[in-house]
Design an enzyme around this catalytic site. Structure first.
Site, PDB file in Angstrom:
ATOM      1  CB  ILE A  82      33.719  23.778  34.201  1.00  0.00           C
ATOM      2  CG1 ILE A  82      34.647  22.695  34.731  1.00  0.00           C
ATOM      3  CG2 ILE A  82      32.787  23.273  33.130  1.00  0.00           C
ATOM      4  CD1 ILE A  82      33.946  21.477  35.334  1.00  0.00           C
ATOM      5  CG  ASN A  83      34.898  28.837  38.454  1.00  0.00           C
ATOM      6  OD1 ASN A  83      35.691  28.361  39.269  1.00  0.00           O
ATOM      7  ND2 ASN A  83      34.668  30.122  38.353  1.00  0.00           N
TER       8      ASN A  83
ATOM      9  N   GLY B  35      45.458  23.912  35.694  1.00  0.00           N
ATOM     10  CA  GLY B  35      45.291  24.544  37.005  1.00  0.00           C
ATOM     11  C   GLY B  35      45.967  23.790  38.125  1.00  0.00           C
TER      12      GLY B  35
ATOM     13  CB  CYS C   1      34.009  32.853  42.400  1.00  0.00           C
ATOM     14  SG  CYS C   1      34.861  32.308  43.892  1.00  0.00           S
TER      15      CYS C   1
ATOM     16  N   GLY D 161      40.934  19.893  35.507  1.00  0.00           N
ATOM     17  CA  GLY D 161      41.671  18.665  35.803  1.00  0.00           C
ATOM     18  C   GLY D 161      42.635  18.204  34.732  1.00  0.00           C
TER      19      GLY D 161
ATOM     20  N   GLY E 258      41.905  36.027  39.905  1.00  0.00           N
ATOM     21  CA  GLY E 258      40.784  36.949  39.758  1.00  0.00           C
ATOM     22  C   GLY E 258      41.078  38.297  40.401  1.00  0.00           C
TER      23      GLY E 258
ATOM     24  CG  ASN F 119      35.253  34.189  38.658  1.00  0.00           C
ATOM     25  OD1 ASN F 119      34.293  33.435  38.509  1.00  0.00           O
ATOM     26  ND2 ASN F 119      36.045  34.133  39.717  1.00  0.00           N
TER      27      ASN F 119
END
Lengths: 283, 306
Positions: free
Chosen positions: B193-194, B267, B132, B246, B48, B129
Site C-alpha cells: 500500500i501507499n 521503505g 499520494c 512496514g 515519484g 502513484n
C-alpha cells in the site's frame, strides 16, 4: 531545465560504523556526553575526514520507539594509536536522547557518519576576531570549530546563552579555547543567574555596534540564529549557522529535512547543510 | 551453503529476488549504493517523478511516531527529464531492475510521462502513484475513484508497453474495487500500500507536527494493514501484487508473500539502517534453506487457512 530541487554534492566518505560506548557523563541531567570508540579498520583511521559542524546519526537500540536514528553534532574527536573516539553532547528531550543518556560503557551502537557540510570560513582572516554564539545545547556544534580557529591562530569570543545557569553546560571547555585564542567567554541567562540577565544576542549586539567582529558562527534555537542572522545583516558581518531539523535518514534519501533557501527552493539540512550561510536561509 | 532460488516473476517483470526498495526511500540513484548495498536488491523504485520538477512542502515534513513516521514531503523531485539525463545513466550497470514511479495532475500528465520512458532501455517497469496523500493534486483523485482510475490506466496503457504497476491507496473503503479498476484499465501488477493518512499534534504548543497538518504514516506500525490489503487484493483481483508497508526483516517479506505478494518493497526501514537490504536477503536465503524450500516462489499466496 530549471530544477526545483537543489542537487548538492553528495556527502563523501561516510559509513555506518559499529561504535562502542566508553563513557557516559551527565553535566548534569538533562545534559550528557557519550564517548564512542570506533576502532581503526585495517590501519585506516575512521572519521579522519570529519570537519567541524558535521554530524552523526545514532540510536541506543533498534526498537519500535524510538524508531529512527537521531542526529548529533560531532562534539569532539580524539584519536590514539588505533581508535577514534567520537564524543557527542546531547540534551534529553525525548526517548531518543534519553536512550543515549542511559547507555552504559561496553554497549555497541550504530554510528553513521560523518555526515553533511561543516563550517567554512565566512570571512578571510582579518584583524577582527570572530564571535561564536551558542544557545543551550547548540554549543555542541561549535567546539570543534572553536578549536579549528584557535589552531589557525584566530581569536574569537564565545557567547553562551540559555534559560538558566545549568543550560550553559560544559562552559569551561569553551572558555578554555576562547581564552587560549585571546578572546573570552560571554554568558547570558534569561533567569539572570549567570552572566548578562537576558538574551545572549544583547551583549553580542553591543559588541557588533562597536565593530568588534569579522564573522559570526552560531548554533542554537531558531529564534537565536534568526536574531544573529538579522544582526549580521544589520552590521554587515557574514556568518554561518548550524541548523537542526527533524531528520529521517541523515544522508539525503528521505527528503524530510527541508530548509527554505532565499532562492525560493529547498535545501536538505542533512546533505546541503547542516551549516548554511546566515544570509541564504529564510529565517 | 546450498543455494535457493530467490528469483520471481511478477507478471511480465522478472526479478533476481523479491526485494525492492520503495519509492521515496532512497532518492533516485546510486549515491548511497556503496553504503546500503542496494545493488543486491531485485529492484528499486525511484522517488515519484513528474513532468516538471517540484519543490515539495515546507518543513516540518516528517515526524516520528511509535513504530513509524509521518511524512509530508510533497513529492519533491527533480522532474523526469533530469532523472533520465542525470541519474538513469548511472544506474545502467546496476544489477537491480529500475522501476520509475510516476505521478501527475491530469490524466494526460501520466500518459505523457509513460510515453517518455517507453523507449528508455533501463526502465524495467512503470509504477503509477495515484495515491499520494500529501499534495492537493498528486493524482489522489484517480486513486480514490474506480471509474477515473480505469480511464487513467487505460490511457497510460496505450502510451507504454512497459510492465505497468498501479500503487493502491489504503485510504479507501475498498482497495479491491480500485485494484479491479486498474486491472480493467490494463495494469499488469498492483502494488499495495501507499502510506496511511495520519496526523499528530504537539500537545504543549497545540500545533500540528507537520506543516501540512496531515501526512502519510509508514513503518512497521502499518504492516498489518498492508498485509490485509495485499491478502484481499491478491485473492480477489487476479493480478500479481507487490507488497509494501512496514516490511523490515526477512520474516516480514515472507509474511507479505504468504499473504499473496510476489515481491515486497522495503521503505522506511532503509532510513534507520541502510544495511538492512543485505541482512534481509541473507536471512531470507537462510530461512528458505532451513525450511527446505527450494524456490521463494513456492511461498506466494501459501498462507494456510485450513
Amino acid at each position: 531545465m530549471e530544477t526545483a530541487t537543489h542537487q548538492g554534492p553528495p556527502t563523501a566518505g561516510f559509513a555506518d560504523h559499529r561504535a562502542v560506548v566508553v563513557a557516559v557523563d551527565h553535566h548534569p541531567w538533562p545534559y550528557f556526553t557519550v564517548t564512542l570508540e570506533v576502532p581503526f579498520a585495517n590501519g585506516e583511521q575512521k572519521f579522519a575526514n570529519c570537519t567541524p559542524g558535521q554530524f552523526v546519526m545514532t540510536l541506543a537500540e533498534f526498537g519500535l520507539e524510538p524508531y529512527l536514528r537521531r542526529a548529533f553534532s560531532v562534539f569532539d574527536i580524539r584519536t590514539d594509536a588505533n581508535t577514534t573516539q567520537i564524543e557527542i553532547f546531547g540534551k534529553v528531550i525525548g526517548l531518543g536522547t534519553e536512550g543515549l543518556a542511559r547507555l552504559e560503557p561496553g554497549k555497541e551502537v550504530p554510528l553513521l557518519g560523518p555526515l553533511g557540510q561543516g563550517f567554512t570560513r565566512s570571512a578571510s582572516p582579518t584583524v577582527k576576531p570572530s564571535a561564536l554564539i551558542a544557545g543551550g545545547i547548540g554549543s555542541a556544534a561549535l567546539l570543534l570549530w572553536a578549536r579549528a580557529l584557535l589552531e589557525q591562530g584566530e581569536a574569537f569570543d564565545f557567547y553562551y546563552g540559555g534559560y538558566a545557569a545549568c543550560d550553559l553546560a560544559l562552559s569551561e571547555r569553551f572558555e578554555e579555547l576562547a581564552r587560549a585564542s585571546g578572546g573570552e567567554l560571554i554568558c547570558a541567562t534569561e533567569s539572570g543567574h549567570r552572566g548578562h540577565h537576558g538574551y545572549i544576542t544583547e551583549p553580542l549586539e553591543q559588541a557588533l555596534a562597536q565593530g568588534r567582529y569579522g564573522a559570526l558562527y552560531t548554533c542554537g534555537p531558531e529564534g537565536l540564529m534568526a536574531k544573529v542572522a538579522a544582526l549580521g545583516s544589520q552590521y554587515q558581518v557574514p556568518g554561518q549557522a548550524a541548523l537542526e531539523t527533524e531528520m529521517g535518514c541523515g544522508y539525503g534519501a528521505c527528503l524530510g529535512c527541508a530548509v527554505a533557501h532565499q532562492d525560493g527552493r529547498f535545501r536538505l539540512c542533512c546533505k546541503d547543510g547542516p551549516v548554511f550561510a546566515l544570509d541564504e536561509v529564510v529565517w | 551453503m546450498s543455494t535457493v532460488d530467490l528469483s520471481v516473476k511478477v507478471g511480465p517483470l522478472e526479478l533476481a529476488n523479491p526485494v525492492l526498495s520503495a519509492s521515496g526511500t532512497f532518492g533516485y540513484g546510486l549515491e548511497f549504493a556503496p553504503l546500503t548495498r542496494l545493488e543486491r536488491f531485485g529492484g528499486l523504485v525511484t522517488k515519484g517523478l513528474s513532468l516538471e520538477p517540484l519543490r515539495g512542502n515546507p518543513a516540518p515534513r516528517i515526524f516520528e511516531t511509535r513504530g513509524g513516521m509521518l511524512n509530508s514531503i510533497g513529492l519533491q523531485n527533480i522532474g523526469i527529464e533530469a532523472f533520465l539525463s542525470d541519474v538513469l545513466p548511472g544506474l545502467a550497470d546496476f544489477p537491480p531492475k529500475v522501476v520509475v514511479n510516476l505521478f501527475g495532475y491530469e490524466r494526460e500528465d501520466y500518459s505523457t510521462l509513460a510515453a517518455r520512458v517507453d523507449a528508455v532501455e533501463h526502465v524495467a517497469a512503470v509504477e503509477l502513484n495515484v495515491s499520494c496523500p500529501n499534495v492537493k493534486r498528486g493524482g489522489i483523485q484517480f486513486g480514490h475513484d474506480p471509474g477515473q482510475l480505469e480511464e487513467l490506466v487505460a490511457s497510460v496503457r496505450k502510451a507504454t508497453s512497459k510492465p505497468l504497476i498501479v500503487k493502491l491507496s489504503p485510504n479507501v473503503t475498498s482497495p479491491v474495487a480500485l485494484g479491479k479498476a486498474a486491472r480493467d484499465g490494463g495494469a499488469d501488477i498492483l502494488s499495495a500500500i501507499n502510506t496511511v493518512i495520519g496526523m499528530a499534534i504537539d500537545t504543549r504548543t497545540r500545533r500540528p507536527r507537520l506543516h501540512t497538518i496531515k501526512g502519510g504514516l509508514s513503518g512497521p506500525a502499518i504492516r498489518p494493514v498492508a498485509v490485509r490489503i495485499v491478502y484481499d487484493v491478491a485473492r480477489e483481483v487476479g493480478l500479481p501484487v507487490i507488497g509494501i508497508g512496514g516490511a523490515e526483516t526477512a520474516d516480514d517479506v515472507l509474511e507479505f508473500m504468504l499473504a499473496g505478494a510476489s515481491a515486497v518493497q522495503i521503505g522506511t526501514a532503509l532510513f534507520r539502517d541502510p544495511m538492512q537490504p543485505n541482512r534481509i536477503l541473507q536471512d531470507l536465503e537462510q530461512r528458505l534453506v532451513s525450511e527446505g524450500v527450494g524456490s521463494v516462489r513456492e511461498l506466494i499466496g501459501a498462507i494456510n487457512i485450513e
